[in-house]
Design an enzyme around this catalytic site. Sequence first.
Site, PDB file in Angstrom:
ATOM      1  N   LYS A   1      21.569  -1.472  27.798  1.00 15.99           N
ATOM      2  CA  LYS A   1      22.633  -1.006  28.738  1.00 15.99           C
ATOM      3  C   LYS A   1      23.721  -0.455  27.597  1.00 15.99           C
ATOM      4  O   LYS A   1      24.498   0.445  27.948  1.00 15.99           O
ATOM      5  CB  LYS A   1      23.293  -2.348  29.470  1.00 15.99           C
ATOM      6  CG  LYS A   1      24.560  -2.011  30.073  1.00 15.99           C
ATOM      7  CD  LYS A   1      25.829  -2.953  29.421  1.00 15.99           C
ATOM      8  CE  LYS A   1      25.600  -4.307  29.065  1.00 15.99           C
ATOM      9  NZ  LYS A   1      26.782  -4.812  28.056  1.00 15.99           N
TER      10      LYS A   1
ATOM     11  N   ASN B   1      29.964   0.392  18.101  1.00 15.68           N
ATOM     12  CA  ASN B   1      29.285  -0.545  17.194  1.00 15.68           C
ATOM     13  C   ASN B   1      27.938  -0.853  17.655  1.00 15.68           C
ATOM     14  O   ASN B   1      26.967  -0.834  17.038  1.00 15.68           O
ATOM     15  CB  ASN B   1      30.012  -1.773  17.136  1.00 15.68           C
ATOM     16  CG  ASN B   1      29.575  -2.942  16.406  1.00 15.68           C
ATOM     17  OD1 ASN B   1      29.442  -2.992  15.103  1.00 15.68           O
ATOM     18  ND2 ASN B   1      28.711  -3.817  17.094  1.00 15.68           N
ATOM     19  N   ASN B   2      27.893  -0.888  19.075  1.00 15.87           N
ATOM     20  CA  ASN B   2      26.296  -1.263  19.425  1.00 15.87           C
ATOM     21  C   ASN B   2      25.493  -0.300  19.465  1.00 15.87           C
ATOM     22  O   ASN B   2      24.304  -0.427  19.247  1.00 15.87           O
ATOM     23  CB  ASN B   2      26.636  -2.097  20.805  1.00 15.87           C
ATOM     24  CG  ASN B   2      26.887  -3.603  20.671  1.00 15.87           C
ATOM     25  OD1 ASN B   2      27.583  -3.675  19.621  1.00 15.87           O
ATOM     26  ND2 ASN B   2      26.440  -4.362  21.482  1.00 15.87           N
TER      27      ASN B   2
ATOM     28  N   THR C   1      30.572  -6.355  27.076  1.00 14.51           N
ATOM     29  CA  THR C   1      30.506  -5.164  26.568  1.00 14.51           C
ATOM     30  C   THR C   1      30.243  -3.978  27.620  1.00 14.51           C
ATOM     31  O   THR C   1      29.313  -3.871  28.427  1.00 14.51           O
ATOM     32  CB  THR C   1      29.075  -4.958  25.848  1.00 14.51           C
ATOM     33  OG1 THR C   1      29.254  -5.981  24.710  1.00 14.51           O
ATOM     34  CG2 THR C   1      29.187  -3.708  25.000  1.00 14.51           C
TER      35      THR C   1
ATOM     36  N   MET D   1      26.374 -16.255  26.086  1.00 15.86           N
ATOM     37  CA  MET D   1      27.680 -16.110  25.270  1.00 15.86           C
ATOM     38  C   MET D   1      28.800 -16.758  25.824  1.00 15.86           C
ATOM     39  O   MET D   1      29.540 -17.598  25.385  1.00 15.86           O
ATOM     40  CB  MET D   1      27.942 -14.686  25.226  1.00 15.86           C
ATOM     41  CG  MET D   1      27.054 -13.637  24.459  1.00 15.86           C
ATOM     42  SD  MET D   1      26.857 -14.287  22.589  1.00 15.86           S
ATOM     43  CE  MET D   1      28.362 -13.737  22.153  1.00 15.86           C
TER      44      MET D   1
ATOM     45  N   LYS E   1      33.503  -1.737  20.314  1.00 17.05           N
ATOM     46  CA  LYS E   1      32.304  -2.311  20.631  1.00 17.05           C
ATOM     47  C   LYS E   1      31.337  -1.589  21.025  1.00 17.05           C
ATOM     48  O   LYS E   1      29.999  -1.718  20.515  1.00 17.05           O
ATOM     49  CB  LYS E   1      32.576  -3.492  21.658  1.00 17.05           C
ATOM     50  CG  LYS E   1      31.489  -3.934  22.291  1.00 17.05           C
ATOM     51  CD  LYS E   1      30.790  -5.189  21.147  1.00 17.05           C
ATOM     52  CE  LYS E   1      29.551  -5.885  21.513  1.00 17.05           C
ATOM     53  NZ  LYS E   1      28.850  -6.388  20.537  1.00 17.05           N
TER      54      LYS E   1
ATOM     55  N   LEU F   1      30.713 -10.735  31.683  1.00 16.06           N
ATOM     56  CA  LEU F   1      29.642 -10.489  32.460  1.00 16.06           C
ATOM     57  C   LEU F   1      28.770  -9.490  31.892  1.00 16.06           C
ATOM     58  O   LEU F   1      29.047  -8.693  30.822  1.00 16.06           O
ATOM     59  CB  LEU F   1      30.344 -10.115  33.828  1.00 16.06           C
ATOM     60  CG  LEU F   1      31.219 -11.049  34.534  1.00 16.06           C
ATOM     61  CD1 LEU F   1      32.332 -10.231  35.344  1.00 16.06           C
ATOM     62  CD2 LEU F   1      30.458 -11.957  35.285  1.00 16.06           C
TER      63      LEU F   1
ATOM     64  N   ASP G   1      30.625 -18.955  38.371  1.00 14.01           N
ATOM     65  CA  ASP G   1      29.363 -17.990  37.886  1.00 14.01           C
ATOM     66  C   ASP G   1      28.461 -18.136  39.217  1.00 14.01           C
ATOM     67  O   ASP G   1      28.585 -19.127  39.857  1.00 14.01           O
ATOM     68  CB  ASP G   1      28.729 -18.800  36.557  1.00 14.01           C
ATOM     69  CG  ASP G   1      27.496 -17.725  36.091  1.00 14.01           C
ATOM     70  OD1 ASP G   1      27.742 -17.255  34.864  1.00 14.01           O
ATOM     71  OD2 ASP G   1      26.610 -17.574  36.814  1.00 14.01           O
TER      72      ASP G   1
END
Length: 304
Positions: A239, A173-174, A95, A11, A170, A64, A30
């Site tokens: 997760k 939602n997930n 998230t 993403m 979020k 992340l 990163d």
Amino acid sequence: MKVGFIGLGVMGAPMALNILKHGHELTVFDRSPEAVARLVKAGARSAATAREVGAASEIVVTMLPEPQHVEQVVLGADGLAEGLPAGGIVIEMSTIDPATSRRVGDALRARGMELVDSPVGKTSEHAVSGTLTLMVGGNQAAIERATPVLNCMGTDTYYCGGPGTGHAMKMTNNLLATTIMVANTEALAIGVKNGLTLELMQEVMRTTMAWNQQFAVAMPKKAFLGDDSPGFAIRLACKDVRLACEAAEQMGFEASVGRGAQATMDRAIAMGLGDRDTAALMFIREKELDIEIRQRPAALQKVA
Ligand code: NAD
């Protein structure tokens, strides 16, 4: 604007590219040198640590995997908070659970910085096209300053409330989207094992309360085609559900449906499928019941 970006994965990489495309000066970090190299090739500057990204930026986006990565990158040794100037803003888009979001935000505010939470909805395709759904929480003035950067990445922006509410939105939602998807794999597998075809179940269920977006839109694009190439990794979906169940349990409430979905995903991870797309959850059912759940191309066209 001077913008920083940390977490250049499935993403984060396309989201960072979209910030570059809008003409902002971008510094990236990163832990994967290959991920950094791709962004540098596109015109970003690389930094050796999160602290260096902070020192070069007014606003830094973090994208992340899990809450502990966010805490470490923002507040840990050589972290963002050590480099970001006073008044700087972190836009946290991973998230994570709202409690971690608020804790990290409070620690930043104590140092004169701000955290805007803006986790994202939709898929990696929308990350590429800059059309993500953004669920934004935080203080109004900080959100206004962050808006030009947010607009590079998303088109459907929802203001959810004060600090942590974007992450709460979020996570909720997930929990729902993922438990629906896992329930689909279970029901469809039982149907096929009982002699029903996928096409028949689609025909019938599209007229009943069983119909859902996962079944109608997401699964025909990947799971029903036997495609589990990288998109949304099982380890990340698991997760999200785990964080939601833990948050519920901290409120004294048992999220038993979520824990059931998590158990299926834990099993997939134990089988070495954690990095595969959630489509692979369907393949576990196939293996367990010795069946195949695949869409015939003609039927696929009819559903589309
Ligand atoms: P990913 O695993 O592909 O990318 C994460 C990146 O972070 C990797 O490049 C990794 O090297 C880097 N990273 C990890 N720890 C680091 C550290 N300590 N310092 C620096 N870099 C570090 O994950 P993704 O699919 O891009 O997802 C990112 C977040 O967005 C997750 O929280 C996920 O749940 C959420 N999300 C994913 C999707 C999706 O479809 N993939 C959709 C919406 C939200």
